[in-house]
Design a protein around this motif. Sequence first.
Motif, PDB file in Angstrom:
ATOM      1  N   TYR A  29      -9.946  10.979   4.127  1.00 55.59           N
ATOM      2  CA  TYR A  29      -9.134  10.844   2.915  1.00 55.59           C
ATOM      3  C   TYR A  29      -8.973  12.190   2.211  1.00 55.59           C
ATOM      4  N   GLN A  75      -5.710   2.885  -0.742  1.00 55.93           N
ATOM      5  CA  GLN A  75      -4.896   3.553  -1.769  1.00 55.93           C
ATOM      6  C   GLN A  75      -4.756   2.689  -3.028  1.00 55.93           C
ATOM      7  N   ASN A  85       0.714   8.406  -5.526  1.00 54.38           N
ATOM      8  CA  ASN A  85      -0.236   9.519  -5.474  1.00 54.38           C
ATOM      9  C   ASN A  85       0.510  10.835  -5.166  1.00 54.38           C
ATOM     10  N   TYR A  86       1.505  10.757  -4.292  1.00 56.60           N
ATOM     11  CA  TYR A  86       2.304  11.959  -3.981  1.00 56.60           C
ATOM     12  C   TYR A  86       3.157  12.405  -5.171  1.00 56.60           C
ATOM     13  N   ARG A 145       1.744   2.393  -3.454  1.00 61.68           N
ATOM     14  CA  ARG A 145       0.624   3.029  -4.175  1.00 61.68           C
ATOM     15  C   ARG A 145       0.385   4.449  -3.661  1.00 61.68           C
ATOM     16  N   GLU A 146       0.499   4.609  -2.354  1.00 65.03           N
ATOM     17  CA  GLU A 146       0.320   5.946  -1.777  1.00 65.03           C
ATOM     18  C   GLU A 146       1.431   6.886  -2.258  1.00 65.03           C
ATOM     19  N   ASN A 166      -6.413  13.981  -1.114  1.00 65.63           N
ATOM     20  CA  ASN A 166      -5.313  13.827  -2.072  1.00 65.63           C
ATOM     21  C   ASN A 166      -4.231  14.845  -1.768  1.00 65.63           C
ATOM     22  N   GLN A 182       0.824  -1.214   0.000  1.00 63.47           N
ATOM     23  CA  GLN A 182       0.000   0.000   0.000  1.00 63.47           C
ATOM     24  C   GLN A 182       0.856   1.262   0.000  1.00 63.47           C
ATOM     25  N   LYS A 183       2.008   1.226   0.668  1.00 60.64           N
ATOM     26  CA  LYS A 183       2.870   2.423   0.746  1.00 60.64           C
ATOM     27  C   LYS A 183       3.363   2.836  -0.640  1.00 60.64           C
ATOM     28  N   LEU A 227       7.916   7.103   1.772  1.00 56.30           N
ATOM     29  CA  LEU A 227       7.024   5.934   1.721  1.00 56.30           C
ATOM     30  C   LEU A 227       7.702   4.772   0.982  1.00 56.30           C
TER      31      LEU A 227
END
Length: 590
Positions: free
Chosen positions: A383, A547, A324-325, A320-321, A385, A317-318, A404
């Motif tokens: 949540y 995420q 997003n960043y 994927r997160e 973004n 998951q990290k 991350l």
Amino acid sequence: EDAAKETWRIGISTIGELKHPDGFERFGYVNPDAPKGGELKLSSTGTYDTFNPILAKGEVAAGVTSLVYDTLLKSADDEITASYGLLAEGVSYPDDMSTTTFRLRAEARWADGEPVTPEDVVFSFDMVKEHNPLYANYYKHVVSAEKTGERDVTFRFDEKNNRELPNILGQFPILPKHWWEGPDAKGNKRDIGRTTLEPVMGSGPYKIASFQAGGSVRFERRDDYWGKDLNVNVGQYNFGTITYTYYGDKNVEFEDFRAGNVHFYQDNSASHWATAYDFPAMKDGRVVREEIENPLRAAGIMQAFVPNLRRDRFKDQKVREALNYTFDFEDLNRNLAYNAYTRVDSYFWGTELASSGLPEGREKEILEELKDKVPPAVFTTAYTNPVGGEPQKVRENLRTALGLFKEAGYELKGNKLVSTRTGEQFGFEILLSNPSFERTVTPFVNSARKIGIDARIRTVDASQYTNRVRSFDYDMIYGIWAQSLVPGNEQIDYWGSASVDQPGSKNYAGIVDPAIDALIRKIIFAPDREELVATTRALDRVLLAHQYVIPLFYSKAQRVAYWNSLARPQELPYYSLGFPDVWWSRNAAK
């Protein structure tokens, strides 16, 4: 049960009552005096290789399913989930909704004059379930279809109180059994399991009149259409001919629109919309431009970069997160889209089903029942973004992304982000079906490269793309899910464990999660609107907390341009463009 069977209804609404009474004349949003005739020239992207409407292989020609085939029920475009009888004159079901029976109209006919029979309905249902995983999922709880009267077909379910099932059974195309099981013009037996370019026969308002394989297809309105005076069809299907021409290139397609060879253009590019309409026909009013929010009033949109969790590199998951960043929405919106877009922050974005803030009340109770199975963050963190758009924020976001990645076992070596375990560089390929998406995707790819990721774009032709997506053969795609205001059985196909290995399902991300499965079940069996909304928001929270995707953006209106040879009712249906069904041609023979 027999007493309940005798309650015949003219239609079904999944929530609330039907708006129209028995014997109603027409839908309120049509022009009953719309002239019939004239031509409508439309465009489509890519190519097609079949007229068979039910297969999960090949590209079916635009318009075939909706113009050539009738369904049991027809949706009303000004009600949320209401359908009225089309091939069926009535529908009946017991209080526990364990079965549903449809009674066909005596006058319903195929284009060759043969009556539409219960055998046709049973055949069609069995074939769509057998040959298409999307339908197989959608109708998973329908165990059988059988003829139960001269014009009656009964569907039996393996569970009770699934309120959506009777309604969605009105939606699949009904095919002529005798035609599909008969010989073609050359005397060969037809095979519904294969693609075909033989013009198929249906019971609907149009027939395939001519075509150029893969390039265009022309439909002609049938004067002998059995249902032309039916209340659900009044003021609809007004064009004499409808032609779809296929384009491999968006620019060529738009040039043909400008030249008047295409009558209607839906513009999905904000920058194109802002800059490309400076041409004579636009200036002198022959081309009309509108931004229409109707079709999006009932749609919750999630448009996103979708990493494929079937690939090991995206399982954490990290990771994927972190991606997003890496995405700078604000910069893209300003530079490419004239600030026309809003960032999506929900799988049901733009509707009352979207979660926001922290869970409260019933929503919180539902999540607490699954406390040991959902990410703890759903209770503590709303949540949001990441926000970029300024150099300092972008730098901070990329630093957060690297942090991350570090927690997930990656480090920067030189200018490469590598696995501390294997030394391999982290990378992925984004698969696209159309070069026009590249300008949206390139900034994300460039941003990922800044932190040592080997990110690439691969654009393939439409049929290759379809096949690769169906078999989940990609690292990441540019995906979209459109939700109705009454989510139900389709959620299994989107995020249910049952669909993860099913070729052709819309579980693009590869989600397998017991809490999500449990929430989907609760959604399907929600006894009332309140419970449905609370459960859907809970599902939304869990999907966001994992995420699974990198949310993109959407607009609250559809941008359409059309030549003024087309006319439409002043008031469009509340939840739809009504195109082309309720529009007409000003050039129709009066």
